[in-house]
Every structure is written in C-alpha cells, then in structure tokens.
Scaffold this active site. Structure first.
Site, mmCIF file in Angstrom:
data_model
loop_
_atom_site.group_PDB
_atom_site.id
_atom_site.type_symbol
_atom_site.label_atom_id
_atom_site.label_comp_id
_atom_site.label_asym_id
_atom_site.label_seq_id
_atom_site.Cartn_x
_atom_site.Cartn_y
_atom_site.Cartn_z
ATOM 1 N N VAL A 246 0.838 -1.198 0.000
ATOM 2 C CA VAL A 246 0.000 0.000 0.000
ATOM 3 C C VAL A 246 0.878 1.254 0.000
ATOM 4 O O VAL A 246 0.994 1.965 -0.997
ATOM 5 C CB VAL A 246 -0.960 -0.009 1.223
ATOM 6 C CG1 VAL A 246 -1.712 1.306 1.324
ATOM 7 C CG2 VAL A 246 -1.929 -1.182 1.088
ATOM 8 N N CYS A 247 1.504 1.513 1.123
ATOM 9 C CA CYS A 247 2.209 2.779 1.297
ATOM 10 C C CYS A 247 3.416 2.891 0.372
ATOM 11 O O CYS A 247 3.834 3.998 0.025
ATOM 12 C CB CYS A 247 2.631 2.932 2.756
ATOM 13 S SG CYS A 247 1.234 2.641 3.881
#
Lengths: 206, 206, 206, 206, 206, 206, 206, 206
Positions: free
Chosen positions: E118-119
């Site tokens: 995600v990040c």
C-alpha cells in the site's frame, strides 16, 4: 510520461468474483494456515460488501465432495448472483456466470477462490483475454502448497493479472481515510488482529 | 505398573490462568501469525468458559505501553478475578494472584500468556515448585520468535510442566463426546476452520 | 553396565494400535504433505501386516464429520478388532478397546493416529501408566501444525514414550535382512520411493 | 510440595560469562541474522551492566583468525576480568578463568558465547559438574546452523543447564518493574524494537 | 547495443521518499525480524543523509493508532519536507507530497515504507506512471507476511519498478570507494554487523 | 479486447514429453519429498494416459549412473515413442525426439522431467523457439534444491513457457466435469489424498 | 558439587564407529544438503584419523542396492576393522562388530551413520545398555527428513546419548590449541569454509 | 516460428567473469550454507576451466577488509586476466576490466560473484546494455539473505539476464555427453555428491 498506466482499483468500476470457496475444497488448501485463510476469505467478502461492489458467487459441484459454499460467504451476499456450475471447471465457460459478470457493467474484476491455479487462474486468464482488468486477491486464494501457488502466480503475472492482498484491495478502493474512517477502521479491526491491537492501545491511552 | 502417573486434566480440579494477553504485548508476538494467535487465545478462553473452569486474569502495567487486556478476554470472563499487577513480572510474586489461585481450590493449573519465557514460564515454574500440576497451552502463549520459544519450552519441560495445545486441553477435559456433543462441536466449529468445514460438508450431505 | 535398558521392539511381543485415521480427520492434518502422510500411514499398516502383529483399529464418531476410517486401512486388516468408539476421546477409556489390547497379550504397543496430541498421546500416556512399553510412530501420526506436534511429542517423551518412524519400527522388528530379504525389500520398495529407485538401478546394472 | 526447586536468577548471586564473542568467530555464526545476533549479544552485555552483575570476558586466540573481541563488549566492561586464553578451548580449563569465576563468589552463572556447542557448552557442563547453577542465554549464543544448535542445546539440557533468552534473564533478575521502571524500560527500548515502538506510541498518545 | 537501458541510481538525480515508518505500523510488519527491519530502515535513512539526497517524510494519520513517525528517522532529517497526510492512503494523492517530490527536481525516486503493498506500491505505481524512475528498497519496506510481500513485489515489477536492497542502493550511488572510503565504510560498519566484524579483524591484524 | 491471448490446453492439440525420469536422476531431486515427487510424476503420466494425449518418453544414458526409466512410467505407455538418447543433453538436439514430437502434429507441448533447469528447460526453450506453446508441469519436474528451481523457472518464464501443476493441467484439459465425472474423479482420488478423503466422506454420508 | 558428571570426550578413551555411509543410502538422506552431508561425514572421518582414534567401519548389504561404502572413507582408514554385515540391521547384533568395538578397549564410542534412526540409533542404544558412553555426531548422521531425525534424536536423548557436532567432537578431543595448532587448524580449514576464509584473511593481513 | 530466440550458451562464444569472490566478502554470504557456496563457486570455476572459456578475475579492495581472492580460484586460473579494482564498485566502471572482456571477443558473458545485488548485478546490467548476452550463475553468487537475493534476481530478470545454475551452465555448454564423457563425469563427480554416489553404485554393480 511513461508508457505504464497505473490501473488502479476504482470502487465505481469494480466487481468481485468469489469462486469455489466450498467446505470440501477449502480443506485441501495447504499454502495457508486454516485460521489465516478463513480470515482472509471473509475479509475479502466483507470488503466487497463494505464497498458495495457487485459480487458474484459461484461453486463447482456443490452436491458432491467439493461441498457447499462456506456459509458465512453466502450470508454476506444473500442477494448476489449465485451460479452453481453444473460442470464447467473454468467459471468463464459458464454462460450464466459470464452474463452475470457482464451485467455488472464493470471493467475491473477482483477474483479470489480455491484452488488458485484452476478456479482462480482460469477465469482470470479468460477475463484478461476479454479485455477486463483483473486483480487476484492472493491471500484469499488457496491451493495445495507453495509450489503450485508459485506456478499459478507466474502464469497469471505473465498474462497481466495484478496480484494483490485483501488489505491492498481495500486501501486502493478506499483512497482516503476521510471517506469513512469508522467503516474502514472496523474492517481492519475485524480482520487484522495486529491493527485491532493498535486501536485497543490507542483508545486506552488517548 | 510403571512409575509413570498420567496426570490428566480433570474438569473438577483445574483452573485457568490467562497472563498478560494485552494489546501491546500481543503485537510483539512473532512465533505465530496474528490470526492464528488471536484464534488460539480466544479458543482457550472459550474452552475455559465452556468447561466452567475457574479462570484468573492478570495483567502487567496495563496503564503503560503493554496496553490493556485484549477486550474479548475480559468480556468472556466479566466476573473472574482480575489482578492488574502493579509491577511484579512473575504473577506468582503477586500475593493477590496467588491467593486467587489458591482460592480456586484446584491443583491443576492451565496457563497461557505473553510472552512465553516470562509471563508464562515464571509462574509455571513457581507453581510447579509449590506442588501444582501445570499445563501450559503452547499455542496460546506467544513470544518473540521460535528461538526464544524453544528455550522457554525447554526450561518448562525440565521442570515437569506438561505442554499442550488448546485442542488437547479441550479434549482431555471433555473425556467423552456424549457428555455434550453440541457444545464441544460448537467450540471446535468456532475455532478450528478445518473442522467447521467438515461439519459443513457433513450437514450438507447427510 | 548402565541403568539404561534398551527396550527394543520385538515382533513376538508387539501389537499395533491405529487410532482414528478417518477421512475427515486426515484432512485437518497440517504437519505433513498429504502424499507423505498417506504413504506413512499405509506403510505402518503394511508393516504391521507383514510382521503379523496383532493390530487393533479404532475410530471416533465415524458416523459424523470425522468420517469413516480410511478404506485402505480397513482392507489391510479385514479381521482385526475394530472398535468404533461411541464417544470416548481417549481410546483407553473404552473398555472394548482396552480389552482388545489386553487380549493380544503383548506388552509393547505401537501407536499411530490422528491427531497426535489427542488420539495418539492420550492412549499412549494411559498405556504407559499401565506398564506397557509404548512406541509412537511419529510420521504416521498427524496434527494441525508443527507447534501442536512439538508440544505433543514433549508430553509423550516426558512420559517415557519412545518416538520412532515407521522405517525404524520395521527395521527394529526385522532385526536381520536374512530373515526375509524379499519381504522387507518389497515393503521398502512400496513405501520409500528413494529406496525403490536404488533397487531399480541395482537391478538394471547387476 | 513437589521435588522441583525453581532455581531462579538472583541478582545478588549471579555472574555473567561472555565467551569468545570475537569478530572472526561471530562471522561464522549462521543460526541468527547478523542484526539479530549483534543486538542480542549487546543486550546481554547491557543487561549484565545494568544489573551490576560481575562479568568475566574471555577470548580464544585473539591474535589469530578468531579476531579480537567485539569492541562494544570490551567498552561496556572496561574493568572486568578479561582472560585471553592462550590455547584452552574450554574456558573452564583455564585456571585464571575459573579463579575469576570463583572470585565472584556467585553460584549462578549466566553464559553466552560463540560457538554454542563448544565455547558455551563446554564451560557450562564443567560448571554444572562443579555445582553451579548454569543459565545459557540462547539468543546471544551462536553456531554454524540450526542442526548444530539443536544438538548443543540437547547436551546442555541433559546436564541441567537452564536455557533462557536475554529478555527472560533480564525479567527474572529484575523481579518487579517498580524496582526501576526507567532503567528496565530503557534496556528494552534499546534492544527490542517492537517494545520501543510500543513506548513511542504510548508517549505520543498519553 | 541492446534495447535495454541500465537506469542506474545517480546521486545527482535521486530523491528519497520514506513513507509511513510509524511506530504502530512498524509493529504489524511480519516479513522481517524487528532487529533486521529497524536496522534496514535506519540504514536507508542514513544512506540518504550520507549521499545528501533530498528526502521527503510522510505519515498517515499519525494522531491515531498508526502512531508517530519512528523518532530516529525524524532526527536524521530535521529539516526535510514532512507531510502528515490528513487521510490520503496513497501519498501521491496528496498534493503537498507530490509538490515536494517535484520540487526536488529529481527524476529518480527511491522509496521505502510500511506496508509494502500500500504505502510503498501505490506511490511507486503513481510515480512510474508520471515518468519517474522508481527504485523500491525492499528490505526497508515491510508488510504482514511473505505472501503479501510477494504479491506486492509482483505488481511493482510488472510496472517497471526496480527492486533493490539498501546496500545495493548505497553501492550504486557511491560508484567508487575512492570517492570517500571512510564515509561509506562507516555506513556499512554501522548497519552491516558482518562487515563491521571484517573491519574489526582487519584493523587488528594489519 | 486485450492483446493477451489465453493459450489454453486443448486435449485435441496437446502432446506430453516425459524427460529423463530415471531412477538415478530421481534420487538427486531435492526440491520435493520423494513421496510428493513420485506421486506428481505418476499423476502427470496417468493424466496423459487418461486424456489419450500422445506421449513421448526419453532418457539420457540409461545404461549408466542415471539409471533406467522409472518402470511405472514405461508401463503406463508401453507403445509410446521411447527415445533413449545416446548423448544429447537437450532432448531437442536428438533428431528422433524432434521427429516424434512433430509426428504428433500437436502444437501444445506439456513437459515434465528431471532435472528442471536442464532436461526440462532446454527442450522447453528449443520448442518455444520453434513456435510451440509450452507448458511445464512444475510439480513433476525436480532439481537439486529450491535455488536451482527458482532460476530454472525464471529462465522459462522469460521465454514464455507457461508454468502449471499437474492438477491445473488435468483441469484445463478436461474443461467440464460432465465430460466424464468418474474418470476425472478417479484420477484425483488416486493422486490427491485430500481429495480422496473428501470422496470417502461424501460417499459415507450421502 | 552436583550429581552431574561431565562425561567428556577423551582421546585416550574414545573409538569411532562409522556405520553404513554407503553410496546408495547416502542418496536417500534428506535432512542435509548433499554438500553439507558429504563435508560433515569426511570431517568426522578426518577428525578420527587426526586424533588417531581407533575407528571401525561397517556396512549393510554392500553388494545390494545400498551400494558400497563411500570410497573416501575407506581410503582414510585402509587398515581399520571393516565389518561388512551379512544381514544384521543393528550393527551391535553382529558379533564381529561388537568384538571389534571391545578390542579397542575404549569406553567412549563416537557414532555416525546412515540412517539416523536405525543404523545410528540401534547400536547407540545397545552400547548405552552395555555401559558405554555414547556420543552421536548428529551432523554426520542423516535420515529421510527432519521429522524422522527429530524422533531419532528424542529416542537417543532419552537413553543418555550425547548429541554433538563434528566440530564439537574435535574441540572436545583436542582440549588445547597448543597441543597442535597446525593440525587442528588444517582440519578446520578443510571442512569449515567460513573458518578457512578467516585464515585466508588473517594470513593476508598479518 | 515464435519471436523468442533461445540464446543458448555456446562454448565458442562465452567468457566467464568471477567477481569479488574474496575471503572477507564470502563470509557475509547468508543465502547459502558455507559448504554449498564453496562447492558451487569452485564448480563454476572448474567448469570454466574444463570448457577452456576465457575467464576474468576481479577483486574489490583486496588489501582491505574484503580480503584476498579465495586462493583456490586464483590457482585454477593462474594466467587469466586479474583486475584488482582500485575502487570501482561496478567492475564495468573499470576500463581494464571492460577491455579484458572485450579482448575475449565473446558475446556471451557468464557471471558469478559476491554480493549478488552489487558485484554481480551491476556489471550484468552494464553488459546487457552494451549488447552482451548475460548469464548469471545464481548458485555461485551470494548475498546477505534471501530477501536481498530475490530483489537482485528481479532486477536482473527485468533486464533480460538469464539466471542459471552451474549445472545448467555446464550442461548447456557441453551439449552432448559423447563430446567427452569422462571429463563431464569427473566435473559432476567432484561437485555433485549425489551424482558421485550414483557413479559409485554404478561402478560397483556393473
């Protein structure tokens, strides 16, 4: 600008296909612990529900050894299209299934199922061929062991399938915590014990 | 006859000690996946409740980084003795805790906690020394990694602690399915996804 | 001379107990690959038959989710005592089972079953207490995962159970290849693919 | 009361022996990642310093390929006895080393070193024979691989050595957080990144 | 000549993005040991500082359960742009962040963060789409487990992201030891215990 | 429509090449347990027979240390082309082998063999170059260890080889259970112990 | 003083038994990589030679599939007793073997062989019973997989066998580097690549 | 015909580059056991010699902590170009090295070295860019751990590097056993213990 186009999950353009999460088949999954796998499958289902994505359920031979669909999944989607395939191994070979997919009008398909190299990979490849953007939720798709998994992933990668986790799927669909902090937090709290612990500590200290 | 005495869990003579299953500490457990560990801890708790075993909860510094007790555990035992230790690392060094144990009048102690080599092993060794029969539920007791786990197990084995799983604990306490088929089945169904699948298939086919 | 007595498997004094190798339970075994486990279980059974050891079969709730005994086992021992336990989890709590064991007149018991910490460990501990010499065939006894296995082994070791593989069992019973080279070779050829390959190469070259 | 005596680490009766943590030898350790091992070794050293335990350093052939002692260790204990052994592999064969141990007047010995089955196990067994209580810090003792580690642990367990982690050692010595919350917290913060994170979150939220 | 263009890290054209290395999130990383992960994250940060690369810090919800940024990182970059995102999960959806990236004027982006799929993956894919050359430092980017990691890597590979280790990053930026032997040696000595041991032995012997 | 073409196994257009499954070579396979590998190899062979695919057997130096072909394979295909190569390592360098392949008139080649990076990868790459669609059955192809396997897979993936499991192969060829439920079920029952267990339970309960 | 007696290897009182290191049997060893196992076996042999320990070689059915003794071992001990057993699986059942052991006049027996739970464990248990001190070199003793190894170790530990590595054996026999620095260094250099590297670096720098 | 061109190793057109196999650097390799790595490195070197491939040796800072080249490699290639790089991390940045490569006149480069993501990957990418066909021998190239290895492989795969094992390299170069059965057999016998065992058995039986 590069040639690469970031095909990003879009809640307005995505549908979910849950393929053959049946009680018998789930017990031949060997590349996840049963607790992990159950959690991940329900997490995908609950994420689909949370984001109100059209979701299609399908099963293979549910009257036979494969067993019925895991009841929790059926309960989450009581009104979703449910295609009990009479024999087709690749769900995409079933006209009702393909029609249900097309009826969603979405061009992004999120797929999870059992077993990965068959019930997931076959419709994934078929859908890619037909021009869909396909996202396979790898941690909610199980198979016999890591060797068969790795081969299944390889074949799907080569076809352009995007491999994701259910957490990545949820985050990419949500885009911004401010869209609904409570809702996304609840989803994570219910399916990520470590995140639930963070919330517990946070609430205790704040 | 041999010299060996099979010290068998007896529901009329066993108490359960749940030690330091706190939100912060649970997030430093590295020898189980978070899903597995959460499931196992709740399984022990629910087994203790199902068998109506006197259960004692204790925490270490719950106002600090260790965090509060996992809320689900507290909810399962709303009226159980709950000793929030003000500083003692070994729960057995806390008089209230030992008194609570003695008040149960049981001589078999089932222990689970975080982390294994400290919060579990210390009171386990103390209890063995005092003459209790001690059973550690290994899959509901977590620590940093497998190396620290192996060392913790070694020390407890040498002291005569019996290492068990929550499933073994439940089976040894229950003795006979006929004592309550529904109840034990429900416990397994809730905490053993693979067994739940067997039940699902069975109910579909029968 | 030391105090240690080598309690050695003796074909004239050993019986085999196969506990709960049922179709449902075998599918919750997670510490072996399915191929390995099936092979090992049949290897123990065929070794028992080859050495003409009295063998007792028992099952737990075979009418329910646990499923029937694996058919191949039943076929190998069509006339052996077969105790379908009505509810006792520890087979040793079943009088018919214990009677069948005692009727063999043997003092060495070779046990394998599913799951290790319950269906194997419970009767093993009971039998040790009664003065039997107990040998558990570890590679034909399965459980959920390696953590539960390790705990089961620890408890049995502490009680004096001897842990073996089916290959070790066969070798210790046979004592000398000259007793029957063909027969032992066939057993190994059928259940040890690597040994079968050695034989194939040998026969081709000699 | 049972026969078991809980031999518990006591800060007034314990000494620490750090054996052959030399730059060359540390690079042949294969059962830990280098980061983990470095951290664990310094954690033991800092724990020894924190608890003001008499600590003895010793090396083997430091002028040769084994290399000098890891400089950080030397810096932590600038005034501790330091026995550079001229050739004895078992430190206990070195009179100066044994004299230094005896001079501490302690009966509990905490040992860590490289490699586990030699530099740790040999003096551990010698010390047990002489009546010391011996605690080996397993996560600060390294060897070639997990197979050699398992064998080393087995031999020490059989001799009555207690296997611990540095965290267990620190907790057992400290007994009660109230003895010095700051100090113990700092030790954990420096050598347990996950615990440091808990503290960081706690301080931010409180 | 081939069609392949070796896109090589260039210290005059590279910026570093450290995404969501927060105390809460770091404790849900499960694909590295905590010691390894802490070391790798600080190694990337110190390498960025050493090479004087413009570095951008960003966090997600630092007032909530995710916790504050790991303090060591903040200390290394006291004057760097620091974007505390109010809600955007993909940092690239935050205008301030993208502006900070563009303000560096660099076309190579080195990214590390938590969690990988995600990040890290989201801004990596966004940046690739915008024409940046993206290098993800895999050993300073953590996620739940190896399955989610493998999926994250697959998606980034397919997009043309280059996967690297922090060591590879440092070496590719440095080009030639003679540019500054002391400085690079210090970086390695501080973050590669095995290399530190080599230096210790070398200095002792030379 | 996308550019991707789902090249799907078609029983009317596929041939099977079993390369160097010889008794000596099979004993140097280290990336599968012997039971798993034997089962998978026979499963591919039986699948080929079941689907009546033209199958070609070949061996390398069967008079030497490599040993004869595993007898079970020869028995399954008594009349298939059998090319005992006099020296060519890449089967595709043997004219008889290539002729046999071409004589099948099929354009899809399913390959399995020992060892993966040589006996499988070499002809797979040659066949791809000649325009065949190549499917390698990864779980029936063995090599020394996982490192050599991973490299072999990488090279084949880059060439466009599709990596599959024998189960995926069988399912893709069969298309629809209704084509022959009994036959496919028997294949699975014989080579998938977990599926066999499902069938056993199903038959008992229905 | 404790009750524990450190039974320490003594070069004046130890003999070595190398059991069934035959070419066929070595190829069914699965708990070591072939390189590791070959190295460890030759290391034990060369250590035995270096310390001039009486060494006895024995084989099982060397005319059959088990194959001849690994030639390197025979070459190291051209004049040692060599008992080709005509059929006894437990070498201790062979009178010539036991006589050869007794003729050494030693009371410490160092054993290594293939496979661990049979060829090593059986004579080890027999020898313990007869009052010998038995040391099994675990890294030069191989078996099918780690499960069978763990069971074999458990049985031997319970009997009082001391588990060691070849490196531990060499160090315990040597006692003091000054007895022969060159000789021991050469042994390590030949069989410990990492130690050889230390020596190489040391010689280059000094 | 497909677009794929099987770029096959050709002994008349291949050169070998052995990069930074130095005593210090080899001791920081963590993704292979030391025995395996030493064997594989020497196997590549001996294969290069056997096939008379032009071979270039290069080292990085051999006067410093990295240590001298592993002596066995130097001995195998006493007259090969040997470039001790004064500082360039990427060997391709060293003009002498590139000149030596170009002087071979070969267009296929076989590369192995330490560490994989730097000393191997950097020149591999540079060479691909210049139009060479590059083959990396993965099992003779080591790095810190499997995570850094996986990233290094990913980057090289994306560039078109072909990943191989030393065994695959030797087989692809040799083409046909009949070219020299003795020579290739000797290479395998010396570096593949399992194959050596096959030969030993074969010679004994034939």
């Amino acid at each position: 600008m590069s040639e690469f186009k970031y095909r990003r999950l879009d809640r307005s353009d995505a549908a979910v296909l849950l393929v053959d999460h049946q009680s018998g088949l789930c017990n031949i999954v060997g590349d996840f612990s049963p607790d992990d796998f159950k959690n991940n499958v329900l997490a995908v289902a609950n994420a689909a529900k949370y984001f109100k994505l059209p979701t299609i359920l399908t099963t293979s031979f549910e009257q036979g050894p494969n067993g019925p669909i895991v009841p929790e999944i059926k309960e989450i989607f009581p009104k979703s299209p449910y295609i009990a395939r009479p024999g087709q191994i690749n769900a995409w070979d079933n006209e009702d299934f393909v029609k249900a997919v097309k009826d969603t009008g979405k061009k992004q398909l999120i797929i999870a199922g059992v077993v990965t190299e068959v019930c997931v990979a076959f419709p994934a490849l078929s859908a890619i061929e037909e021009g869909y953007e396909v996202f396979v939720i790898t941690d909610a798709s199980g198979t016999f062991n890591k060797t068969t998994r790795d081969a299944a992933w390889s074949r799907m990668e080569a076809a352009g399938v995007q491999l994701m986790s259910w957490f990545g799927m949820a985050c990419e669909l949500h885009r911004d915590w401010r869209n609904d902090m409570e809702g996304l937090g609840a989803l994570f709290s219910n399916h990520l014990p470590a995140y639930r612990n963070l919330i517990t500590s946070f609430n205790a200290h704040k």
